[in-house]
Design a protein around this motif. Structure first.
Motif, PDB file in Angstrom:
ATOM      1  N   GLY A 195       0.794  -1.219   0.000  1.00 14.05           N
ATOM      2  CA  GLY A 195       0.000   0.000   0.000  1.00 14.05           C
ATOM      3  C   GLY A 195       0.825   1.266   0.000  1.00 14.05           C
ATOM      4  N   ASP A 196       2.074   1.185   0.520  1.00 14.74           N
ATOM      5  CA  ASP A 196       2.887   2.399   0.628  1.00 14.74           C
ATOM      6  C   ASP A 196       3.994   2.456  -0.412  1.00 14.74           C
ATOM      7  OD1 ASP A 196       4.323   0.274   1.663  1.00 14.74           O
ATOM      8  OD2 ASP A 196       5.349   1.497   3.173  1.00 14.74           O
ATOM      9  N   ARG A 197       3.952   1.545  -1.424  1.00  8.56           N
ATOM     10  CA  ARG A 197       5.046   1.511  -2.397  1.00  8.56           C
ATOM     11  C   ARG A 197       4.511   1.498  -3.827  1.00  8.56           C
ATOM     12  NH1 ARG A 197       9.550  -2.874  -0.180  1.00  8.56           N
ATOM     13  NH2 ARG A 197       9.920  -1.886   1.852  1.00  8.56           N
ATOM     14  N   TYR A 198       5.366   1.966  -4.744  1.00 13.14           N
ATOM     15  CA  TYR A 198       5.100   1.757  -6.162  1.00 13.14           C
ATOM     16  C   TYR A 198       5.291   0.279  -6.498  1.00 13.14           C
ATOM     17  CZ  TYR A 198       5.208   6.753  -7.413  1.00 13.14           C
ATOM     18  OH  TYR A 198       4.936   8.096  -7.543  1.00 13.14           O
ATOM     19  N   PRO A 199       4.703  -0.186  -7.611  1.00  9.49           N
ATOM     20  CA  PRO A 199       5.045  -1.517  -8.095  1.00  9.49           C
ATOM     21  C   PRO A 199       6.553  -1.598  -8.373  1.00  9.49           C
ATOM     22  CG  PRO A 199       3.119  -0.664  -9.246  1.00  9.49           C
ATOM     23  CD  PRO A 199       3.679   0.476  -8.441  1.00  9.49           C
ATOM     24  N   PRO A 200       7.174  -2.746  -8.142  1.00  7.84           N
ATOM     25  CA  PRO A 200       8.620  -2.850  -8.336  1.00  7.84           C
ATOM     26  C   PRO A 200       9.014  -2.710  -9.801  1.00  7.84           C
ATOM     27  CG  PRO A 200       7.667  -5.012  -7.928  1.00  7.84           C
ATOM     28  CD  PRO A 200       6.579  -4.016  -7.676  1.00  7.84           C
ATOM     29  N   VAL A 201      10.220  -2.201 -10.024  1.00  9.33           N
ATOM     30  CA  VAL A 201      10.783  -2.047 -11.358  1.00  9.33           C
ATOM     31  C   VAL A 201      12.058  -2.885 -11.436  1.00  9.33           C
ATOM     32  CG1 VAL A 201      11.843  -0.438 -12.988  1.00  9.33           C
ATOM     33  CG2 VAL A 201       9.827   0.264 -11.666  1.00  9.33           C
TER      34      VAL A 201
END
Length: 293
Positions: A179-185
């Motif tokens: 909930g507190d992060r962007y999707p990983p790259v």
């Protein structure tokens, strides 16, 4: 959150990039200036670099970071011997070559909250010391899990790259959507095309991936379907002399975005596809991806 030394508009995309900077081959001093010129022109937020060199006095990633005002994470290879031998074959000074390190790096507009690296399986004829470097970037809106890697290069080593992907994906998935992060790259030079077993396995939606339910999307699927996206292109003279076909082997893979669209692909393109003042910065083109902030 830390203050941003390079403030952006609220609606500006989150710009990520991957680039293999071609070790210390060729006229590396002139190429270093060309690398810097391209990075300065593109103004990325986060960059994954592969084939980064460091000697006893200087680290290419730290030099670029200092010139660009960016934070730097660095992960040296545990086995750089193969790369040193290649420089000796090209006539470099053995005393200098003996001090050289080889590895991956990340440059970031913002500080890192976390940093970790993992060694990937060797296999094949020789353990090439391949690694993956993961950082958690403290962007203004939310943290960004960002990983860069460089897999074995021989066209005959698909099986080795498959083993490396089986170790890589769980490492990336540890920074999966919360909930507190962007999707990983995930960025890097995979030395493999999108249709390969290793890339299909890595993405997890055409072939079942190593982590159940974890999917990575190839950002180039958002590009013009008529554009092959060759990052290893025979138009580059350093590629043409190898006598291999052009291919798209450098990739930016993005975790599935939430319904809000945060972290989804807005635009993708190649850069460094021509020389800078007569100098080819690398034998690879770079991939630039704009993500929804």
């Amino acid at each position: 959150m830390s203050s941003d030394p390079h403030p952006r508009r609220d609606d500006a995309p989150l710009r990520v990039m991957t680039w293999n900077v071609w070790w210390r081959f060729g006229d590396w001093r002139a190429r270093r200036e060309a690398l810097l010129a391209v990075l300065r022109a593109e103004d990325p937020d986060v960059v994954g670099l592969q084939e980064v060199w460091a000697d006893a006095d200087e680290n290419l990633a730290h030099w670029l970071g200092a010139e660009l005002g960016m934070h730097v994470a660095w992960s040296p290879s545990p086995a750089p011997e193969r790369w040193r031998r290649r420089l000796l074959f090209n006539g470099e000074d053995p005393a200098v070559v003996e001090t050289l390190q080889f590895g991956n790096a990340v440059l970031s507009r913002w500080p890192f909250l976390e940093q970790e690296s993992v060694d990937l399986p060797g296999g094949g004829h020789e353990d090439e010391g391949r690694t993956a470097l993961q950082v958690l970037v403290d962007t203004p809106r939310r943290p960004l899990p960002f990983t860069t890697t460089h897999l074995n290069s021989s066209p005959a080593e698909s099986a080795v790259r498959v083993d490396q992907v089986r170790a890589l994906v769980p490492f990336v998935a540890a920074g999966r959507v919360r909930g507190d992060r962007y999707p990983p790259v995930l960025t890097g030079d995979f030395n493999a095309v999108a249709e390969s077993d290793e890339l299909r396995l890595c993405q997890g939606y055409l072939t079942a991936g190593p982590v159940p339910g974890f999917v990575l999307v190839d950002s180039w699927r958002f590009a013009d379907p008529a554009d092959p996206g060759f990052t290893w292109d025979r138009a580059n003279p350093f590629v043409a002399r190898v006598h291999q076909p052009s291919a798209r082997i450098d990739h930016v893979l993005v975790g599935l975005a939430p319904f809000s669209g945060e972290g989804s692909v807005r635009d993708v393109r190649l850069v460094a596809t021509e020389p800078v003042d007569g100098v080819w910065a690398s034998d690879h083109a770079a991939v630039v991806v704009d993500l929804e902030p």
